[in-house]
Design a protein around this motif. Structure first.
Motif, PDB file in Angstrom:
ATOM      1  N   UNK A 112      16.079  22.084   2.517  1.00 23.21           N
ATOM      2  CA  UNK A 112      17.340  21.950   1.816  1.00 23.21           C
ATOM      3  C   UNK A 112      17.454  20.809   0.843  1.00 23.21           C
ATOM      4  N   UNK A 113      16.388  20.027   0.660  1.00 22.55           N
ATOM      5  CA  UNK A 113      16.442  18.954  -0.331  1.00 22.55           C
ATOM      6  C   UNK A 113      16.597  19.535  -1.728  1.00 22.55           C
ATOM      7  N   UNK A 114      17.213  18.774  -2.613  1.00 24.93           N
ATOM      8  CA  UNK A 114      17.405  19.214  -3.999  1.00 24.93           C
ATOM      9  C   UNK A 114      16.116  19.111  -4.807  1.00 24.93           C
ATOM     10  N   UNK A 115      15.245  18.207  -4.391  1.00 23.10           N
ATOM     11  CA  UNK A 115      13.971  18.038  -5.083  1.00 23.10           C
ATOM     12  C   UNK A 115      13.194  16.906  -4.451  1.00 23.10           C
ATOM     13  N   UNK A 116      11.892  16.872  -4.699  1.00 28.27           N
ATOM     14  CA  UNK A 116      11.046  15.832  -4.117  1.00 28.27           C
ATOM     15  C   UNK A 116       9.761  15.737  -4.926  1.00 28.27           C
ATOM     16  N   UNK A 117       9.169  14.555  -4.920  1.00 27.69           N
ATOM     17  CA  UNK A 117       7.859  14.381  -5.548  1.00 27.69           C
ATOM     18  C   UNK A 117       7.198  13.110  -5.031  1.00 27.69           C
ATOM     19  N   UNK A 118       5.885  13.079  -5.119  1.00 25.18           N
ATOM     20  CA  UNK A 118       5.185  11.831  -4.861  1.00 25.18           C
ATOM     21  C   UNK A 118       5.543  10.857  -5.979  1.00 25.18           C
ATOM     22  N   UNK A 119       5.451   9.565  -5.674  1.00 31.15           N
ATOM     23  CA  UNK A 119       5.782   8.542  -6.656  1.00 31.15           C
ATOM     24  C   UNK A 119       4.735   7.447  -6.579  1.00 31.15           C
ATOM     25  N   UNK A 120       4.455   6.831  -7.707  1.00 31.61           N
ATOM     26  CA  UNK A 120       3.470   5.755  -7.722  1.00 31.61           C
ATOM     27  C   UNK A 120       2.085   6.251  -8.087  1.00 31.61           C
ATOM     28  N   UNK A 121       1.088   5.431  -7.753  1.00 29.08           N
ATOM     29  CA  UNK A 121      -0.266   5.701  -8.209  1.00 29.08           C
ATOM     30  C   UNK A 121      -0.975   6.843  -7.518  1.00 29.08           C
ATOM     31  N   UNK A 122      -0.463   7.275  -6.369  1.00 33.34           N
ATOM     32  CA  UNK A 122      -1.045   8.435  -5.714  1.00 33.34           C
ATOM     33  C   UNK A 122      -2.101   8.099  -4.689  1.00 33.34           C
ATOM     34  N   UNK A 123      -2.770   9.165  -4.191  1.00 31.20           N
ATOM     35  CA  UNK A 123      -3.817   9.063  -3.170  1.00 31.20           C
ATOM     36  C   UNK A 123      -3.255   8.468  -1.879  1.00 31.20           C
ATOM     37  N   UNK A 124      -1.991   8.682  -1.616  1.00 27.79           N
ATOM     38  CA  UNK A 124      -1.289   8.073  -0.500  1.00 27.79           C
ATOM     39  C   UNK A 124      -0.002   7.460  -1.006  1.00 27.79           C
ATOM     40  N   UNK A 155       0.787  -1.226   0.000  1.00 27.14           N
ATOM     41  CA  UNK A 155       0.000   0.000   0.000  1.00 27.14           C
ATOM     42  C   UNK A 155       0.814   1.267   0.000  1.00 27.14           C
ATOM     43  N   UNK A 156       2.135   1.152  -0.200  1.00 24.56           N
ATOM     44  CA  UNK A 156       3.016   2.315  -0.129  1.00 24.56           C
ATOM     45  C   UNK A 156       3.389   2.851  -1.505  1.00 24.56           C
ATOM     46  N   UNK A 157       2.767   2.315  -2.560  1.00 23.90           N
ATOM     47  CA  UNK A 157       3.088   2.759  -3.910  1.00 23.90           C
ATOM     48  C   UNK A 157       4.430   2.252  -4.386  1.00 23.90           C
ATOM     49  N   UNK A 158       4.899   1.142  -3.822  1.00 22.16           N
ATOM     50  CA  UNK A 158       6.209   0.590  -4.175  1.00 22.16           C
ATOM     51  C   UNK A 158       6.085  -0.738  -4.915  1.00 22.16           C
ATOM     52  N   UNK A 159       4.894  -1.012  -5.414  1.00 23.27           N
ATOM     53  CA  UNK A 159       4.649  -2.139  -6.328  1.00 23.27           C
ATOM     54  C   UNK A 159       4.840  -3.497  -5.686  1.00 23.27           C
ATOM     55  N   UNK A 160       4.312  -3.663  -4.490  1.00 31.51           N
ATOM     56  CA  UNK A 160       4.338  -4.983  -3.875  1.00 31.51           C
ATOM     57  C   UNK A 160       3.569  -5.991  -4.725  1.00 31.51           C
ATOM     58  N   UNK A 161       2.492  -5.549  -5.361  1.00 33.58           N
ATOM     59  CA  UNK A 161       1.700  -6.471  -6.187  1.00 33.58           C
ATOM     60  C   UNK A 161       2.479  -6.919  -7.416  1.00 33.58           C
ATOM     61  N   UNK A 162       3.180  -5.994  -8.066  1.00 32.67           N
ATOM     62  CA  UNK A 162       3.973  -6.369  -9.241  1.00 32.67           C
ATOM     63  C   UNK A 162       5.085  -7.332  -8.862  1.00 32.67           C
ATOM     64  N   UNK A 163       5.730  -7.099  -7.710  1.00 36.91           N
ATOM     65  CA  UNK A 163       6.781  -8.006  -7.258  1.00 36.91           C
ATOM     66  C   UNK A 163       6.212  -9.405  -7.030  1.00 36.91           C
TER      67      UNK A 163
END
Length: 380
Positions: free
Chosen positions: A322-334, A119-127
């Motif tokens: 101070x981070x160089x950049x950041x973004x959400x990753x994965x399908x979103x909504x969490x 559920x963290x958008x890190x593709x546990x289902x694909x793995x």
């Protein structure tokens, strides 16, 4: 207890082998895969590990060390699409899709264990799908290529589980390489391994799991996919990948639906962001991708509208600290966000994010480094 030992205790015999497939985090290129565009994921060190033994009696037995419950027993010749969201649908779907494709899969005993956050958008289902596909390919001597395995795993998720995902997650899990990001053309599945080793540049890529659980089967993902397809139809192209970035203003002017226009703008501009990141990494300028990541988040937040307060707080706090950049990753909504930082600033930025979550009354996030790692493989 290891997966092999767990298998032996469960089934009373040794497995024929043990396989692993990783989760992934996507560096840039979101919701572009089903538009036949470009993406750049990297495989994580977190994996689903599976011990399997072949069966020839048509029985498929499934068990997970991470989910309470007995062994799930199914008949491979009686498998039908399951959309109930159960974990067993993913490996069962792989067996189903292999048989649908004409491959002689006659059953297996399966025992699984995962370190990929769900559920963290890190593709546990694909793995989970890819490790099952790779193991069955080995056990039955099917001789499938990695892109073929990824396509079959994608179809299992699309047609058996009922999630209309693109192919990026499965390709990242199947084809990832240590120390590289995967530049994937989702039209023909051609890949190029792009050297990406933040640590060697004195940098760190952090994953911030917001612990807000997302569910792509709830219709929001499908609605955006349908909106993208409608945009392509109105523009007279097969897929949004076929809209050149330089032609985007003219294309947007032809779209009357504000929602469809936003989706089109995101996809075409995110494809362009992938190109920009490739060029920067080819030039060895890893730090310069930071602002491109942040720009991608703004597009996901404002045009695709798939962010959430927790994800926005990660990005805003990280960049302000101070981070160089950041973004959400994965399908979103969490799910998760990624943060590119100087390695010397990683602890400071992490602490700032944790304090911001605490002040907002959010559940404490989980933060860990994203280390570009190897793709699916047999362990023994």
């Amino acid at each position: 207890m290891g997966v092999r030992e767990g298998f032996e205790e469960l089934y009373g015999t040794a497995p024929d082998g043990v396989w692993a497939a990783p989760g992934r985090v996507n560096l840039i290129g979101e919701y572009t895969d089903f538009n036949e565009g470009f993406v750049m994921p990297l495989a994580l060190p977190h994996t689903v590990v599976a011990a399997l033994a072949r069966r020839d009696d048509g029985v498929l037995r499934l068990h997970s060390a991470d989910v309470a419950g007995p062994v799930v027993e199914l008949r491979v010749d009686a498998l039908e699409p399951l959309t109930d969201g159960s974990w067993g649908a993913y490996p069962a779907g792989v067996a189903w899709v292999l048989r649908e494709a004409g491959h002689p899969v006659t059953g297996a005993d399966v025992h699984l264990s995962s370190t990929v956050p769900t559920g963290a958008g890190l593709s546990s289902s694909a793995a989970l799908e890819v490790v099952t596909a790779l193991a069955l390919d080995d056990l039955y001597g099917l001789g499938l290529t990695r892109p073929e395995l990824a396509r079959l795993a994608q179809r299992a998720e699309n047609d058996f589980v009922g999630v209309p995902c693109g192919v990026m997650d499965q390709m990242a899990s199947a084809c990832g390489t240590e120390g590289h990001a995967l530049h994937l053309d989702c039209r023909d599945l051609s890949v190029r391994q792009i050297p990406f080793d933040p640590a060697s540049q004195g940098l760190a890529l952090l994953v911030v799991d917001t612990r807000v659980r997302h569910a792509l089967g709830d219709g929001a993902y499908a609605e955006r996919r349908a909106g993208c397809e409608e945009g392509a139809r109105q523009l007279g192209v097969p897929y949004l990948r076929d809209v050149a970035y330089g032609d985007l203003p003219a294309a947007l002017a032809r779209l009357s639906d504000e929602r469809v226009r936003r989706y089109v703008r995101h996809v075409v501009s995110d494809d362009h962001r992938v190109d920009r990141v490739v060029a920067l990494l080819d030039a060895g300028d890893v730090r310069a991708i930071g602002p491109v990541l942040t720009e991608g988040h703004v597009s996901l937040r404002d045009d695709l509208r798939i962010s959430c307060p927790e994800l926005d707080l990660v990005v805003d706090t990280a960049t302000a600290s101070g981070a160089l950049g950041a973004r959400m990753t994965g399908g979103g909504f969490g799910g998760s966000a990624i943060v590119l930082v100087e390695a010397s600033e990683a602890d400071t930025v992490t602490k700032a994010i944790e304090e911001a979550f605490d002040a907002a009354g959010f559940t404490a996030p989980r933060v860990f480094p994203a280390v570009p790692s190897a793709g699916a493989r047999r362990l023994g």
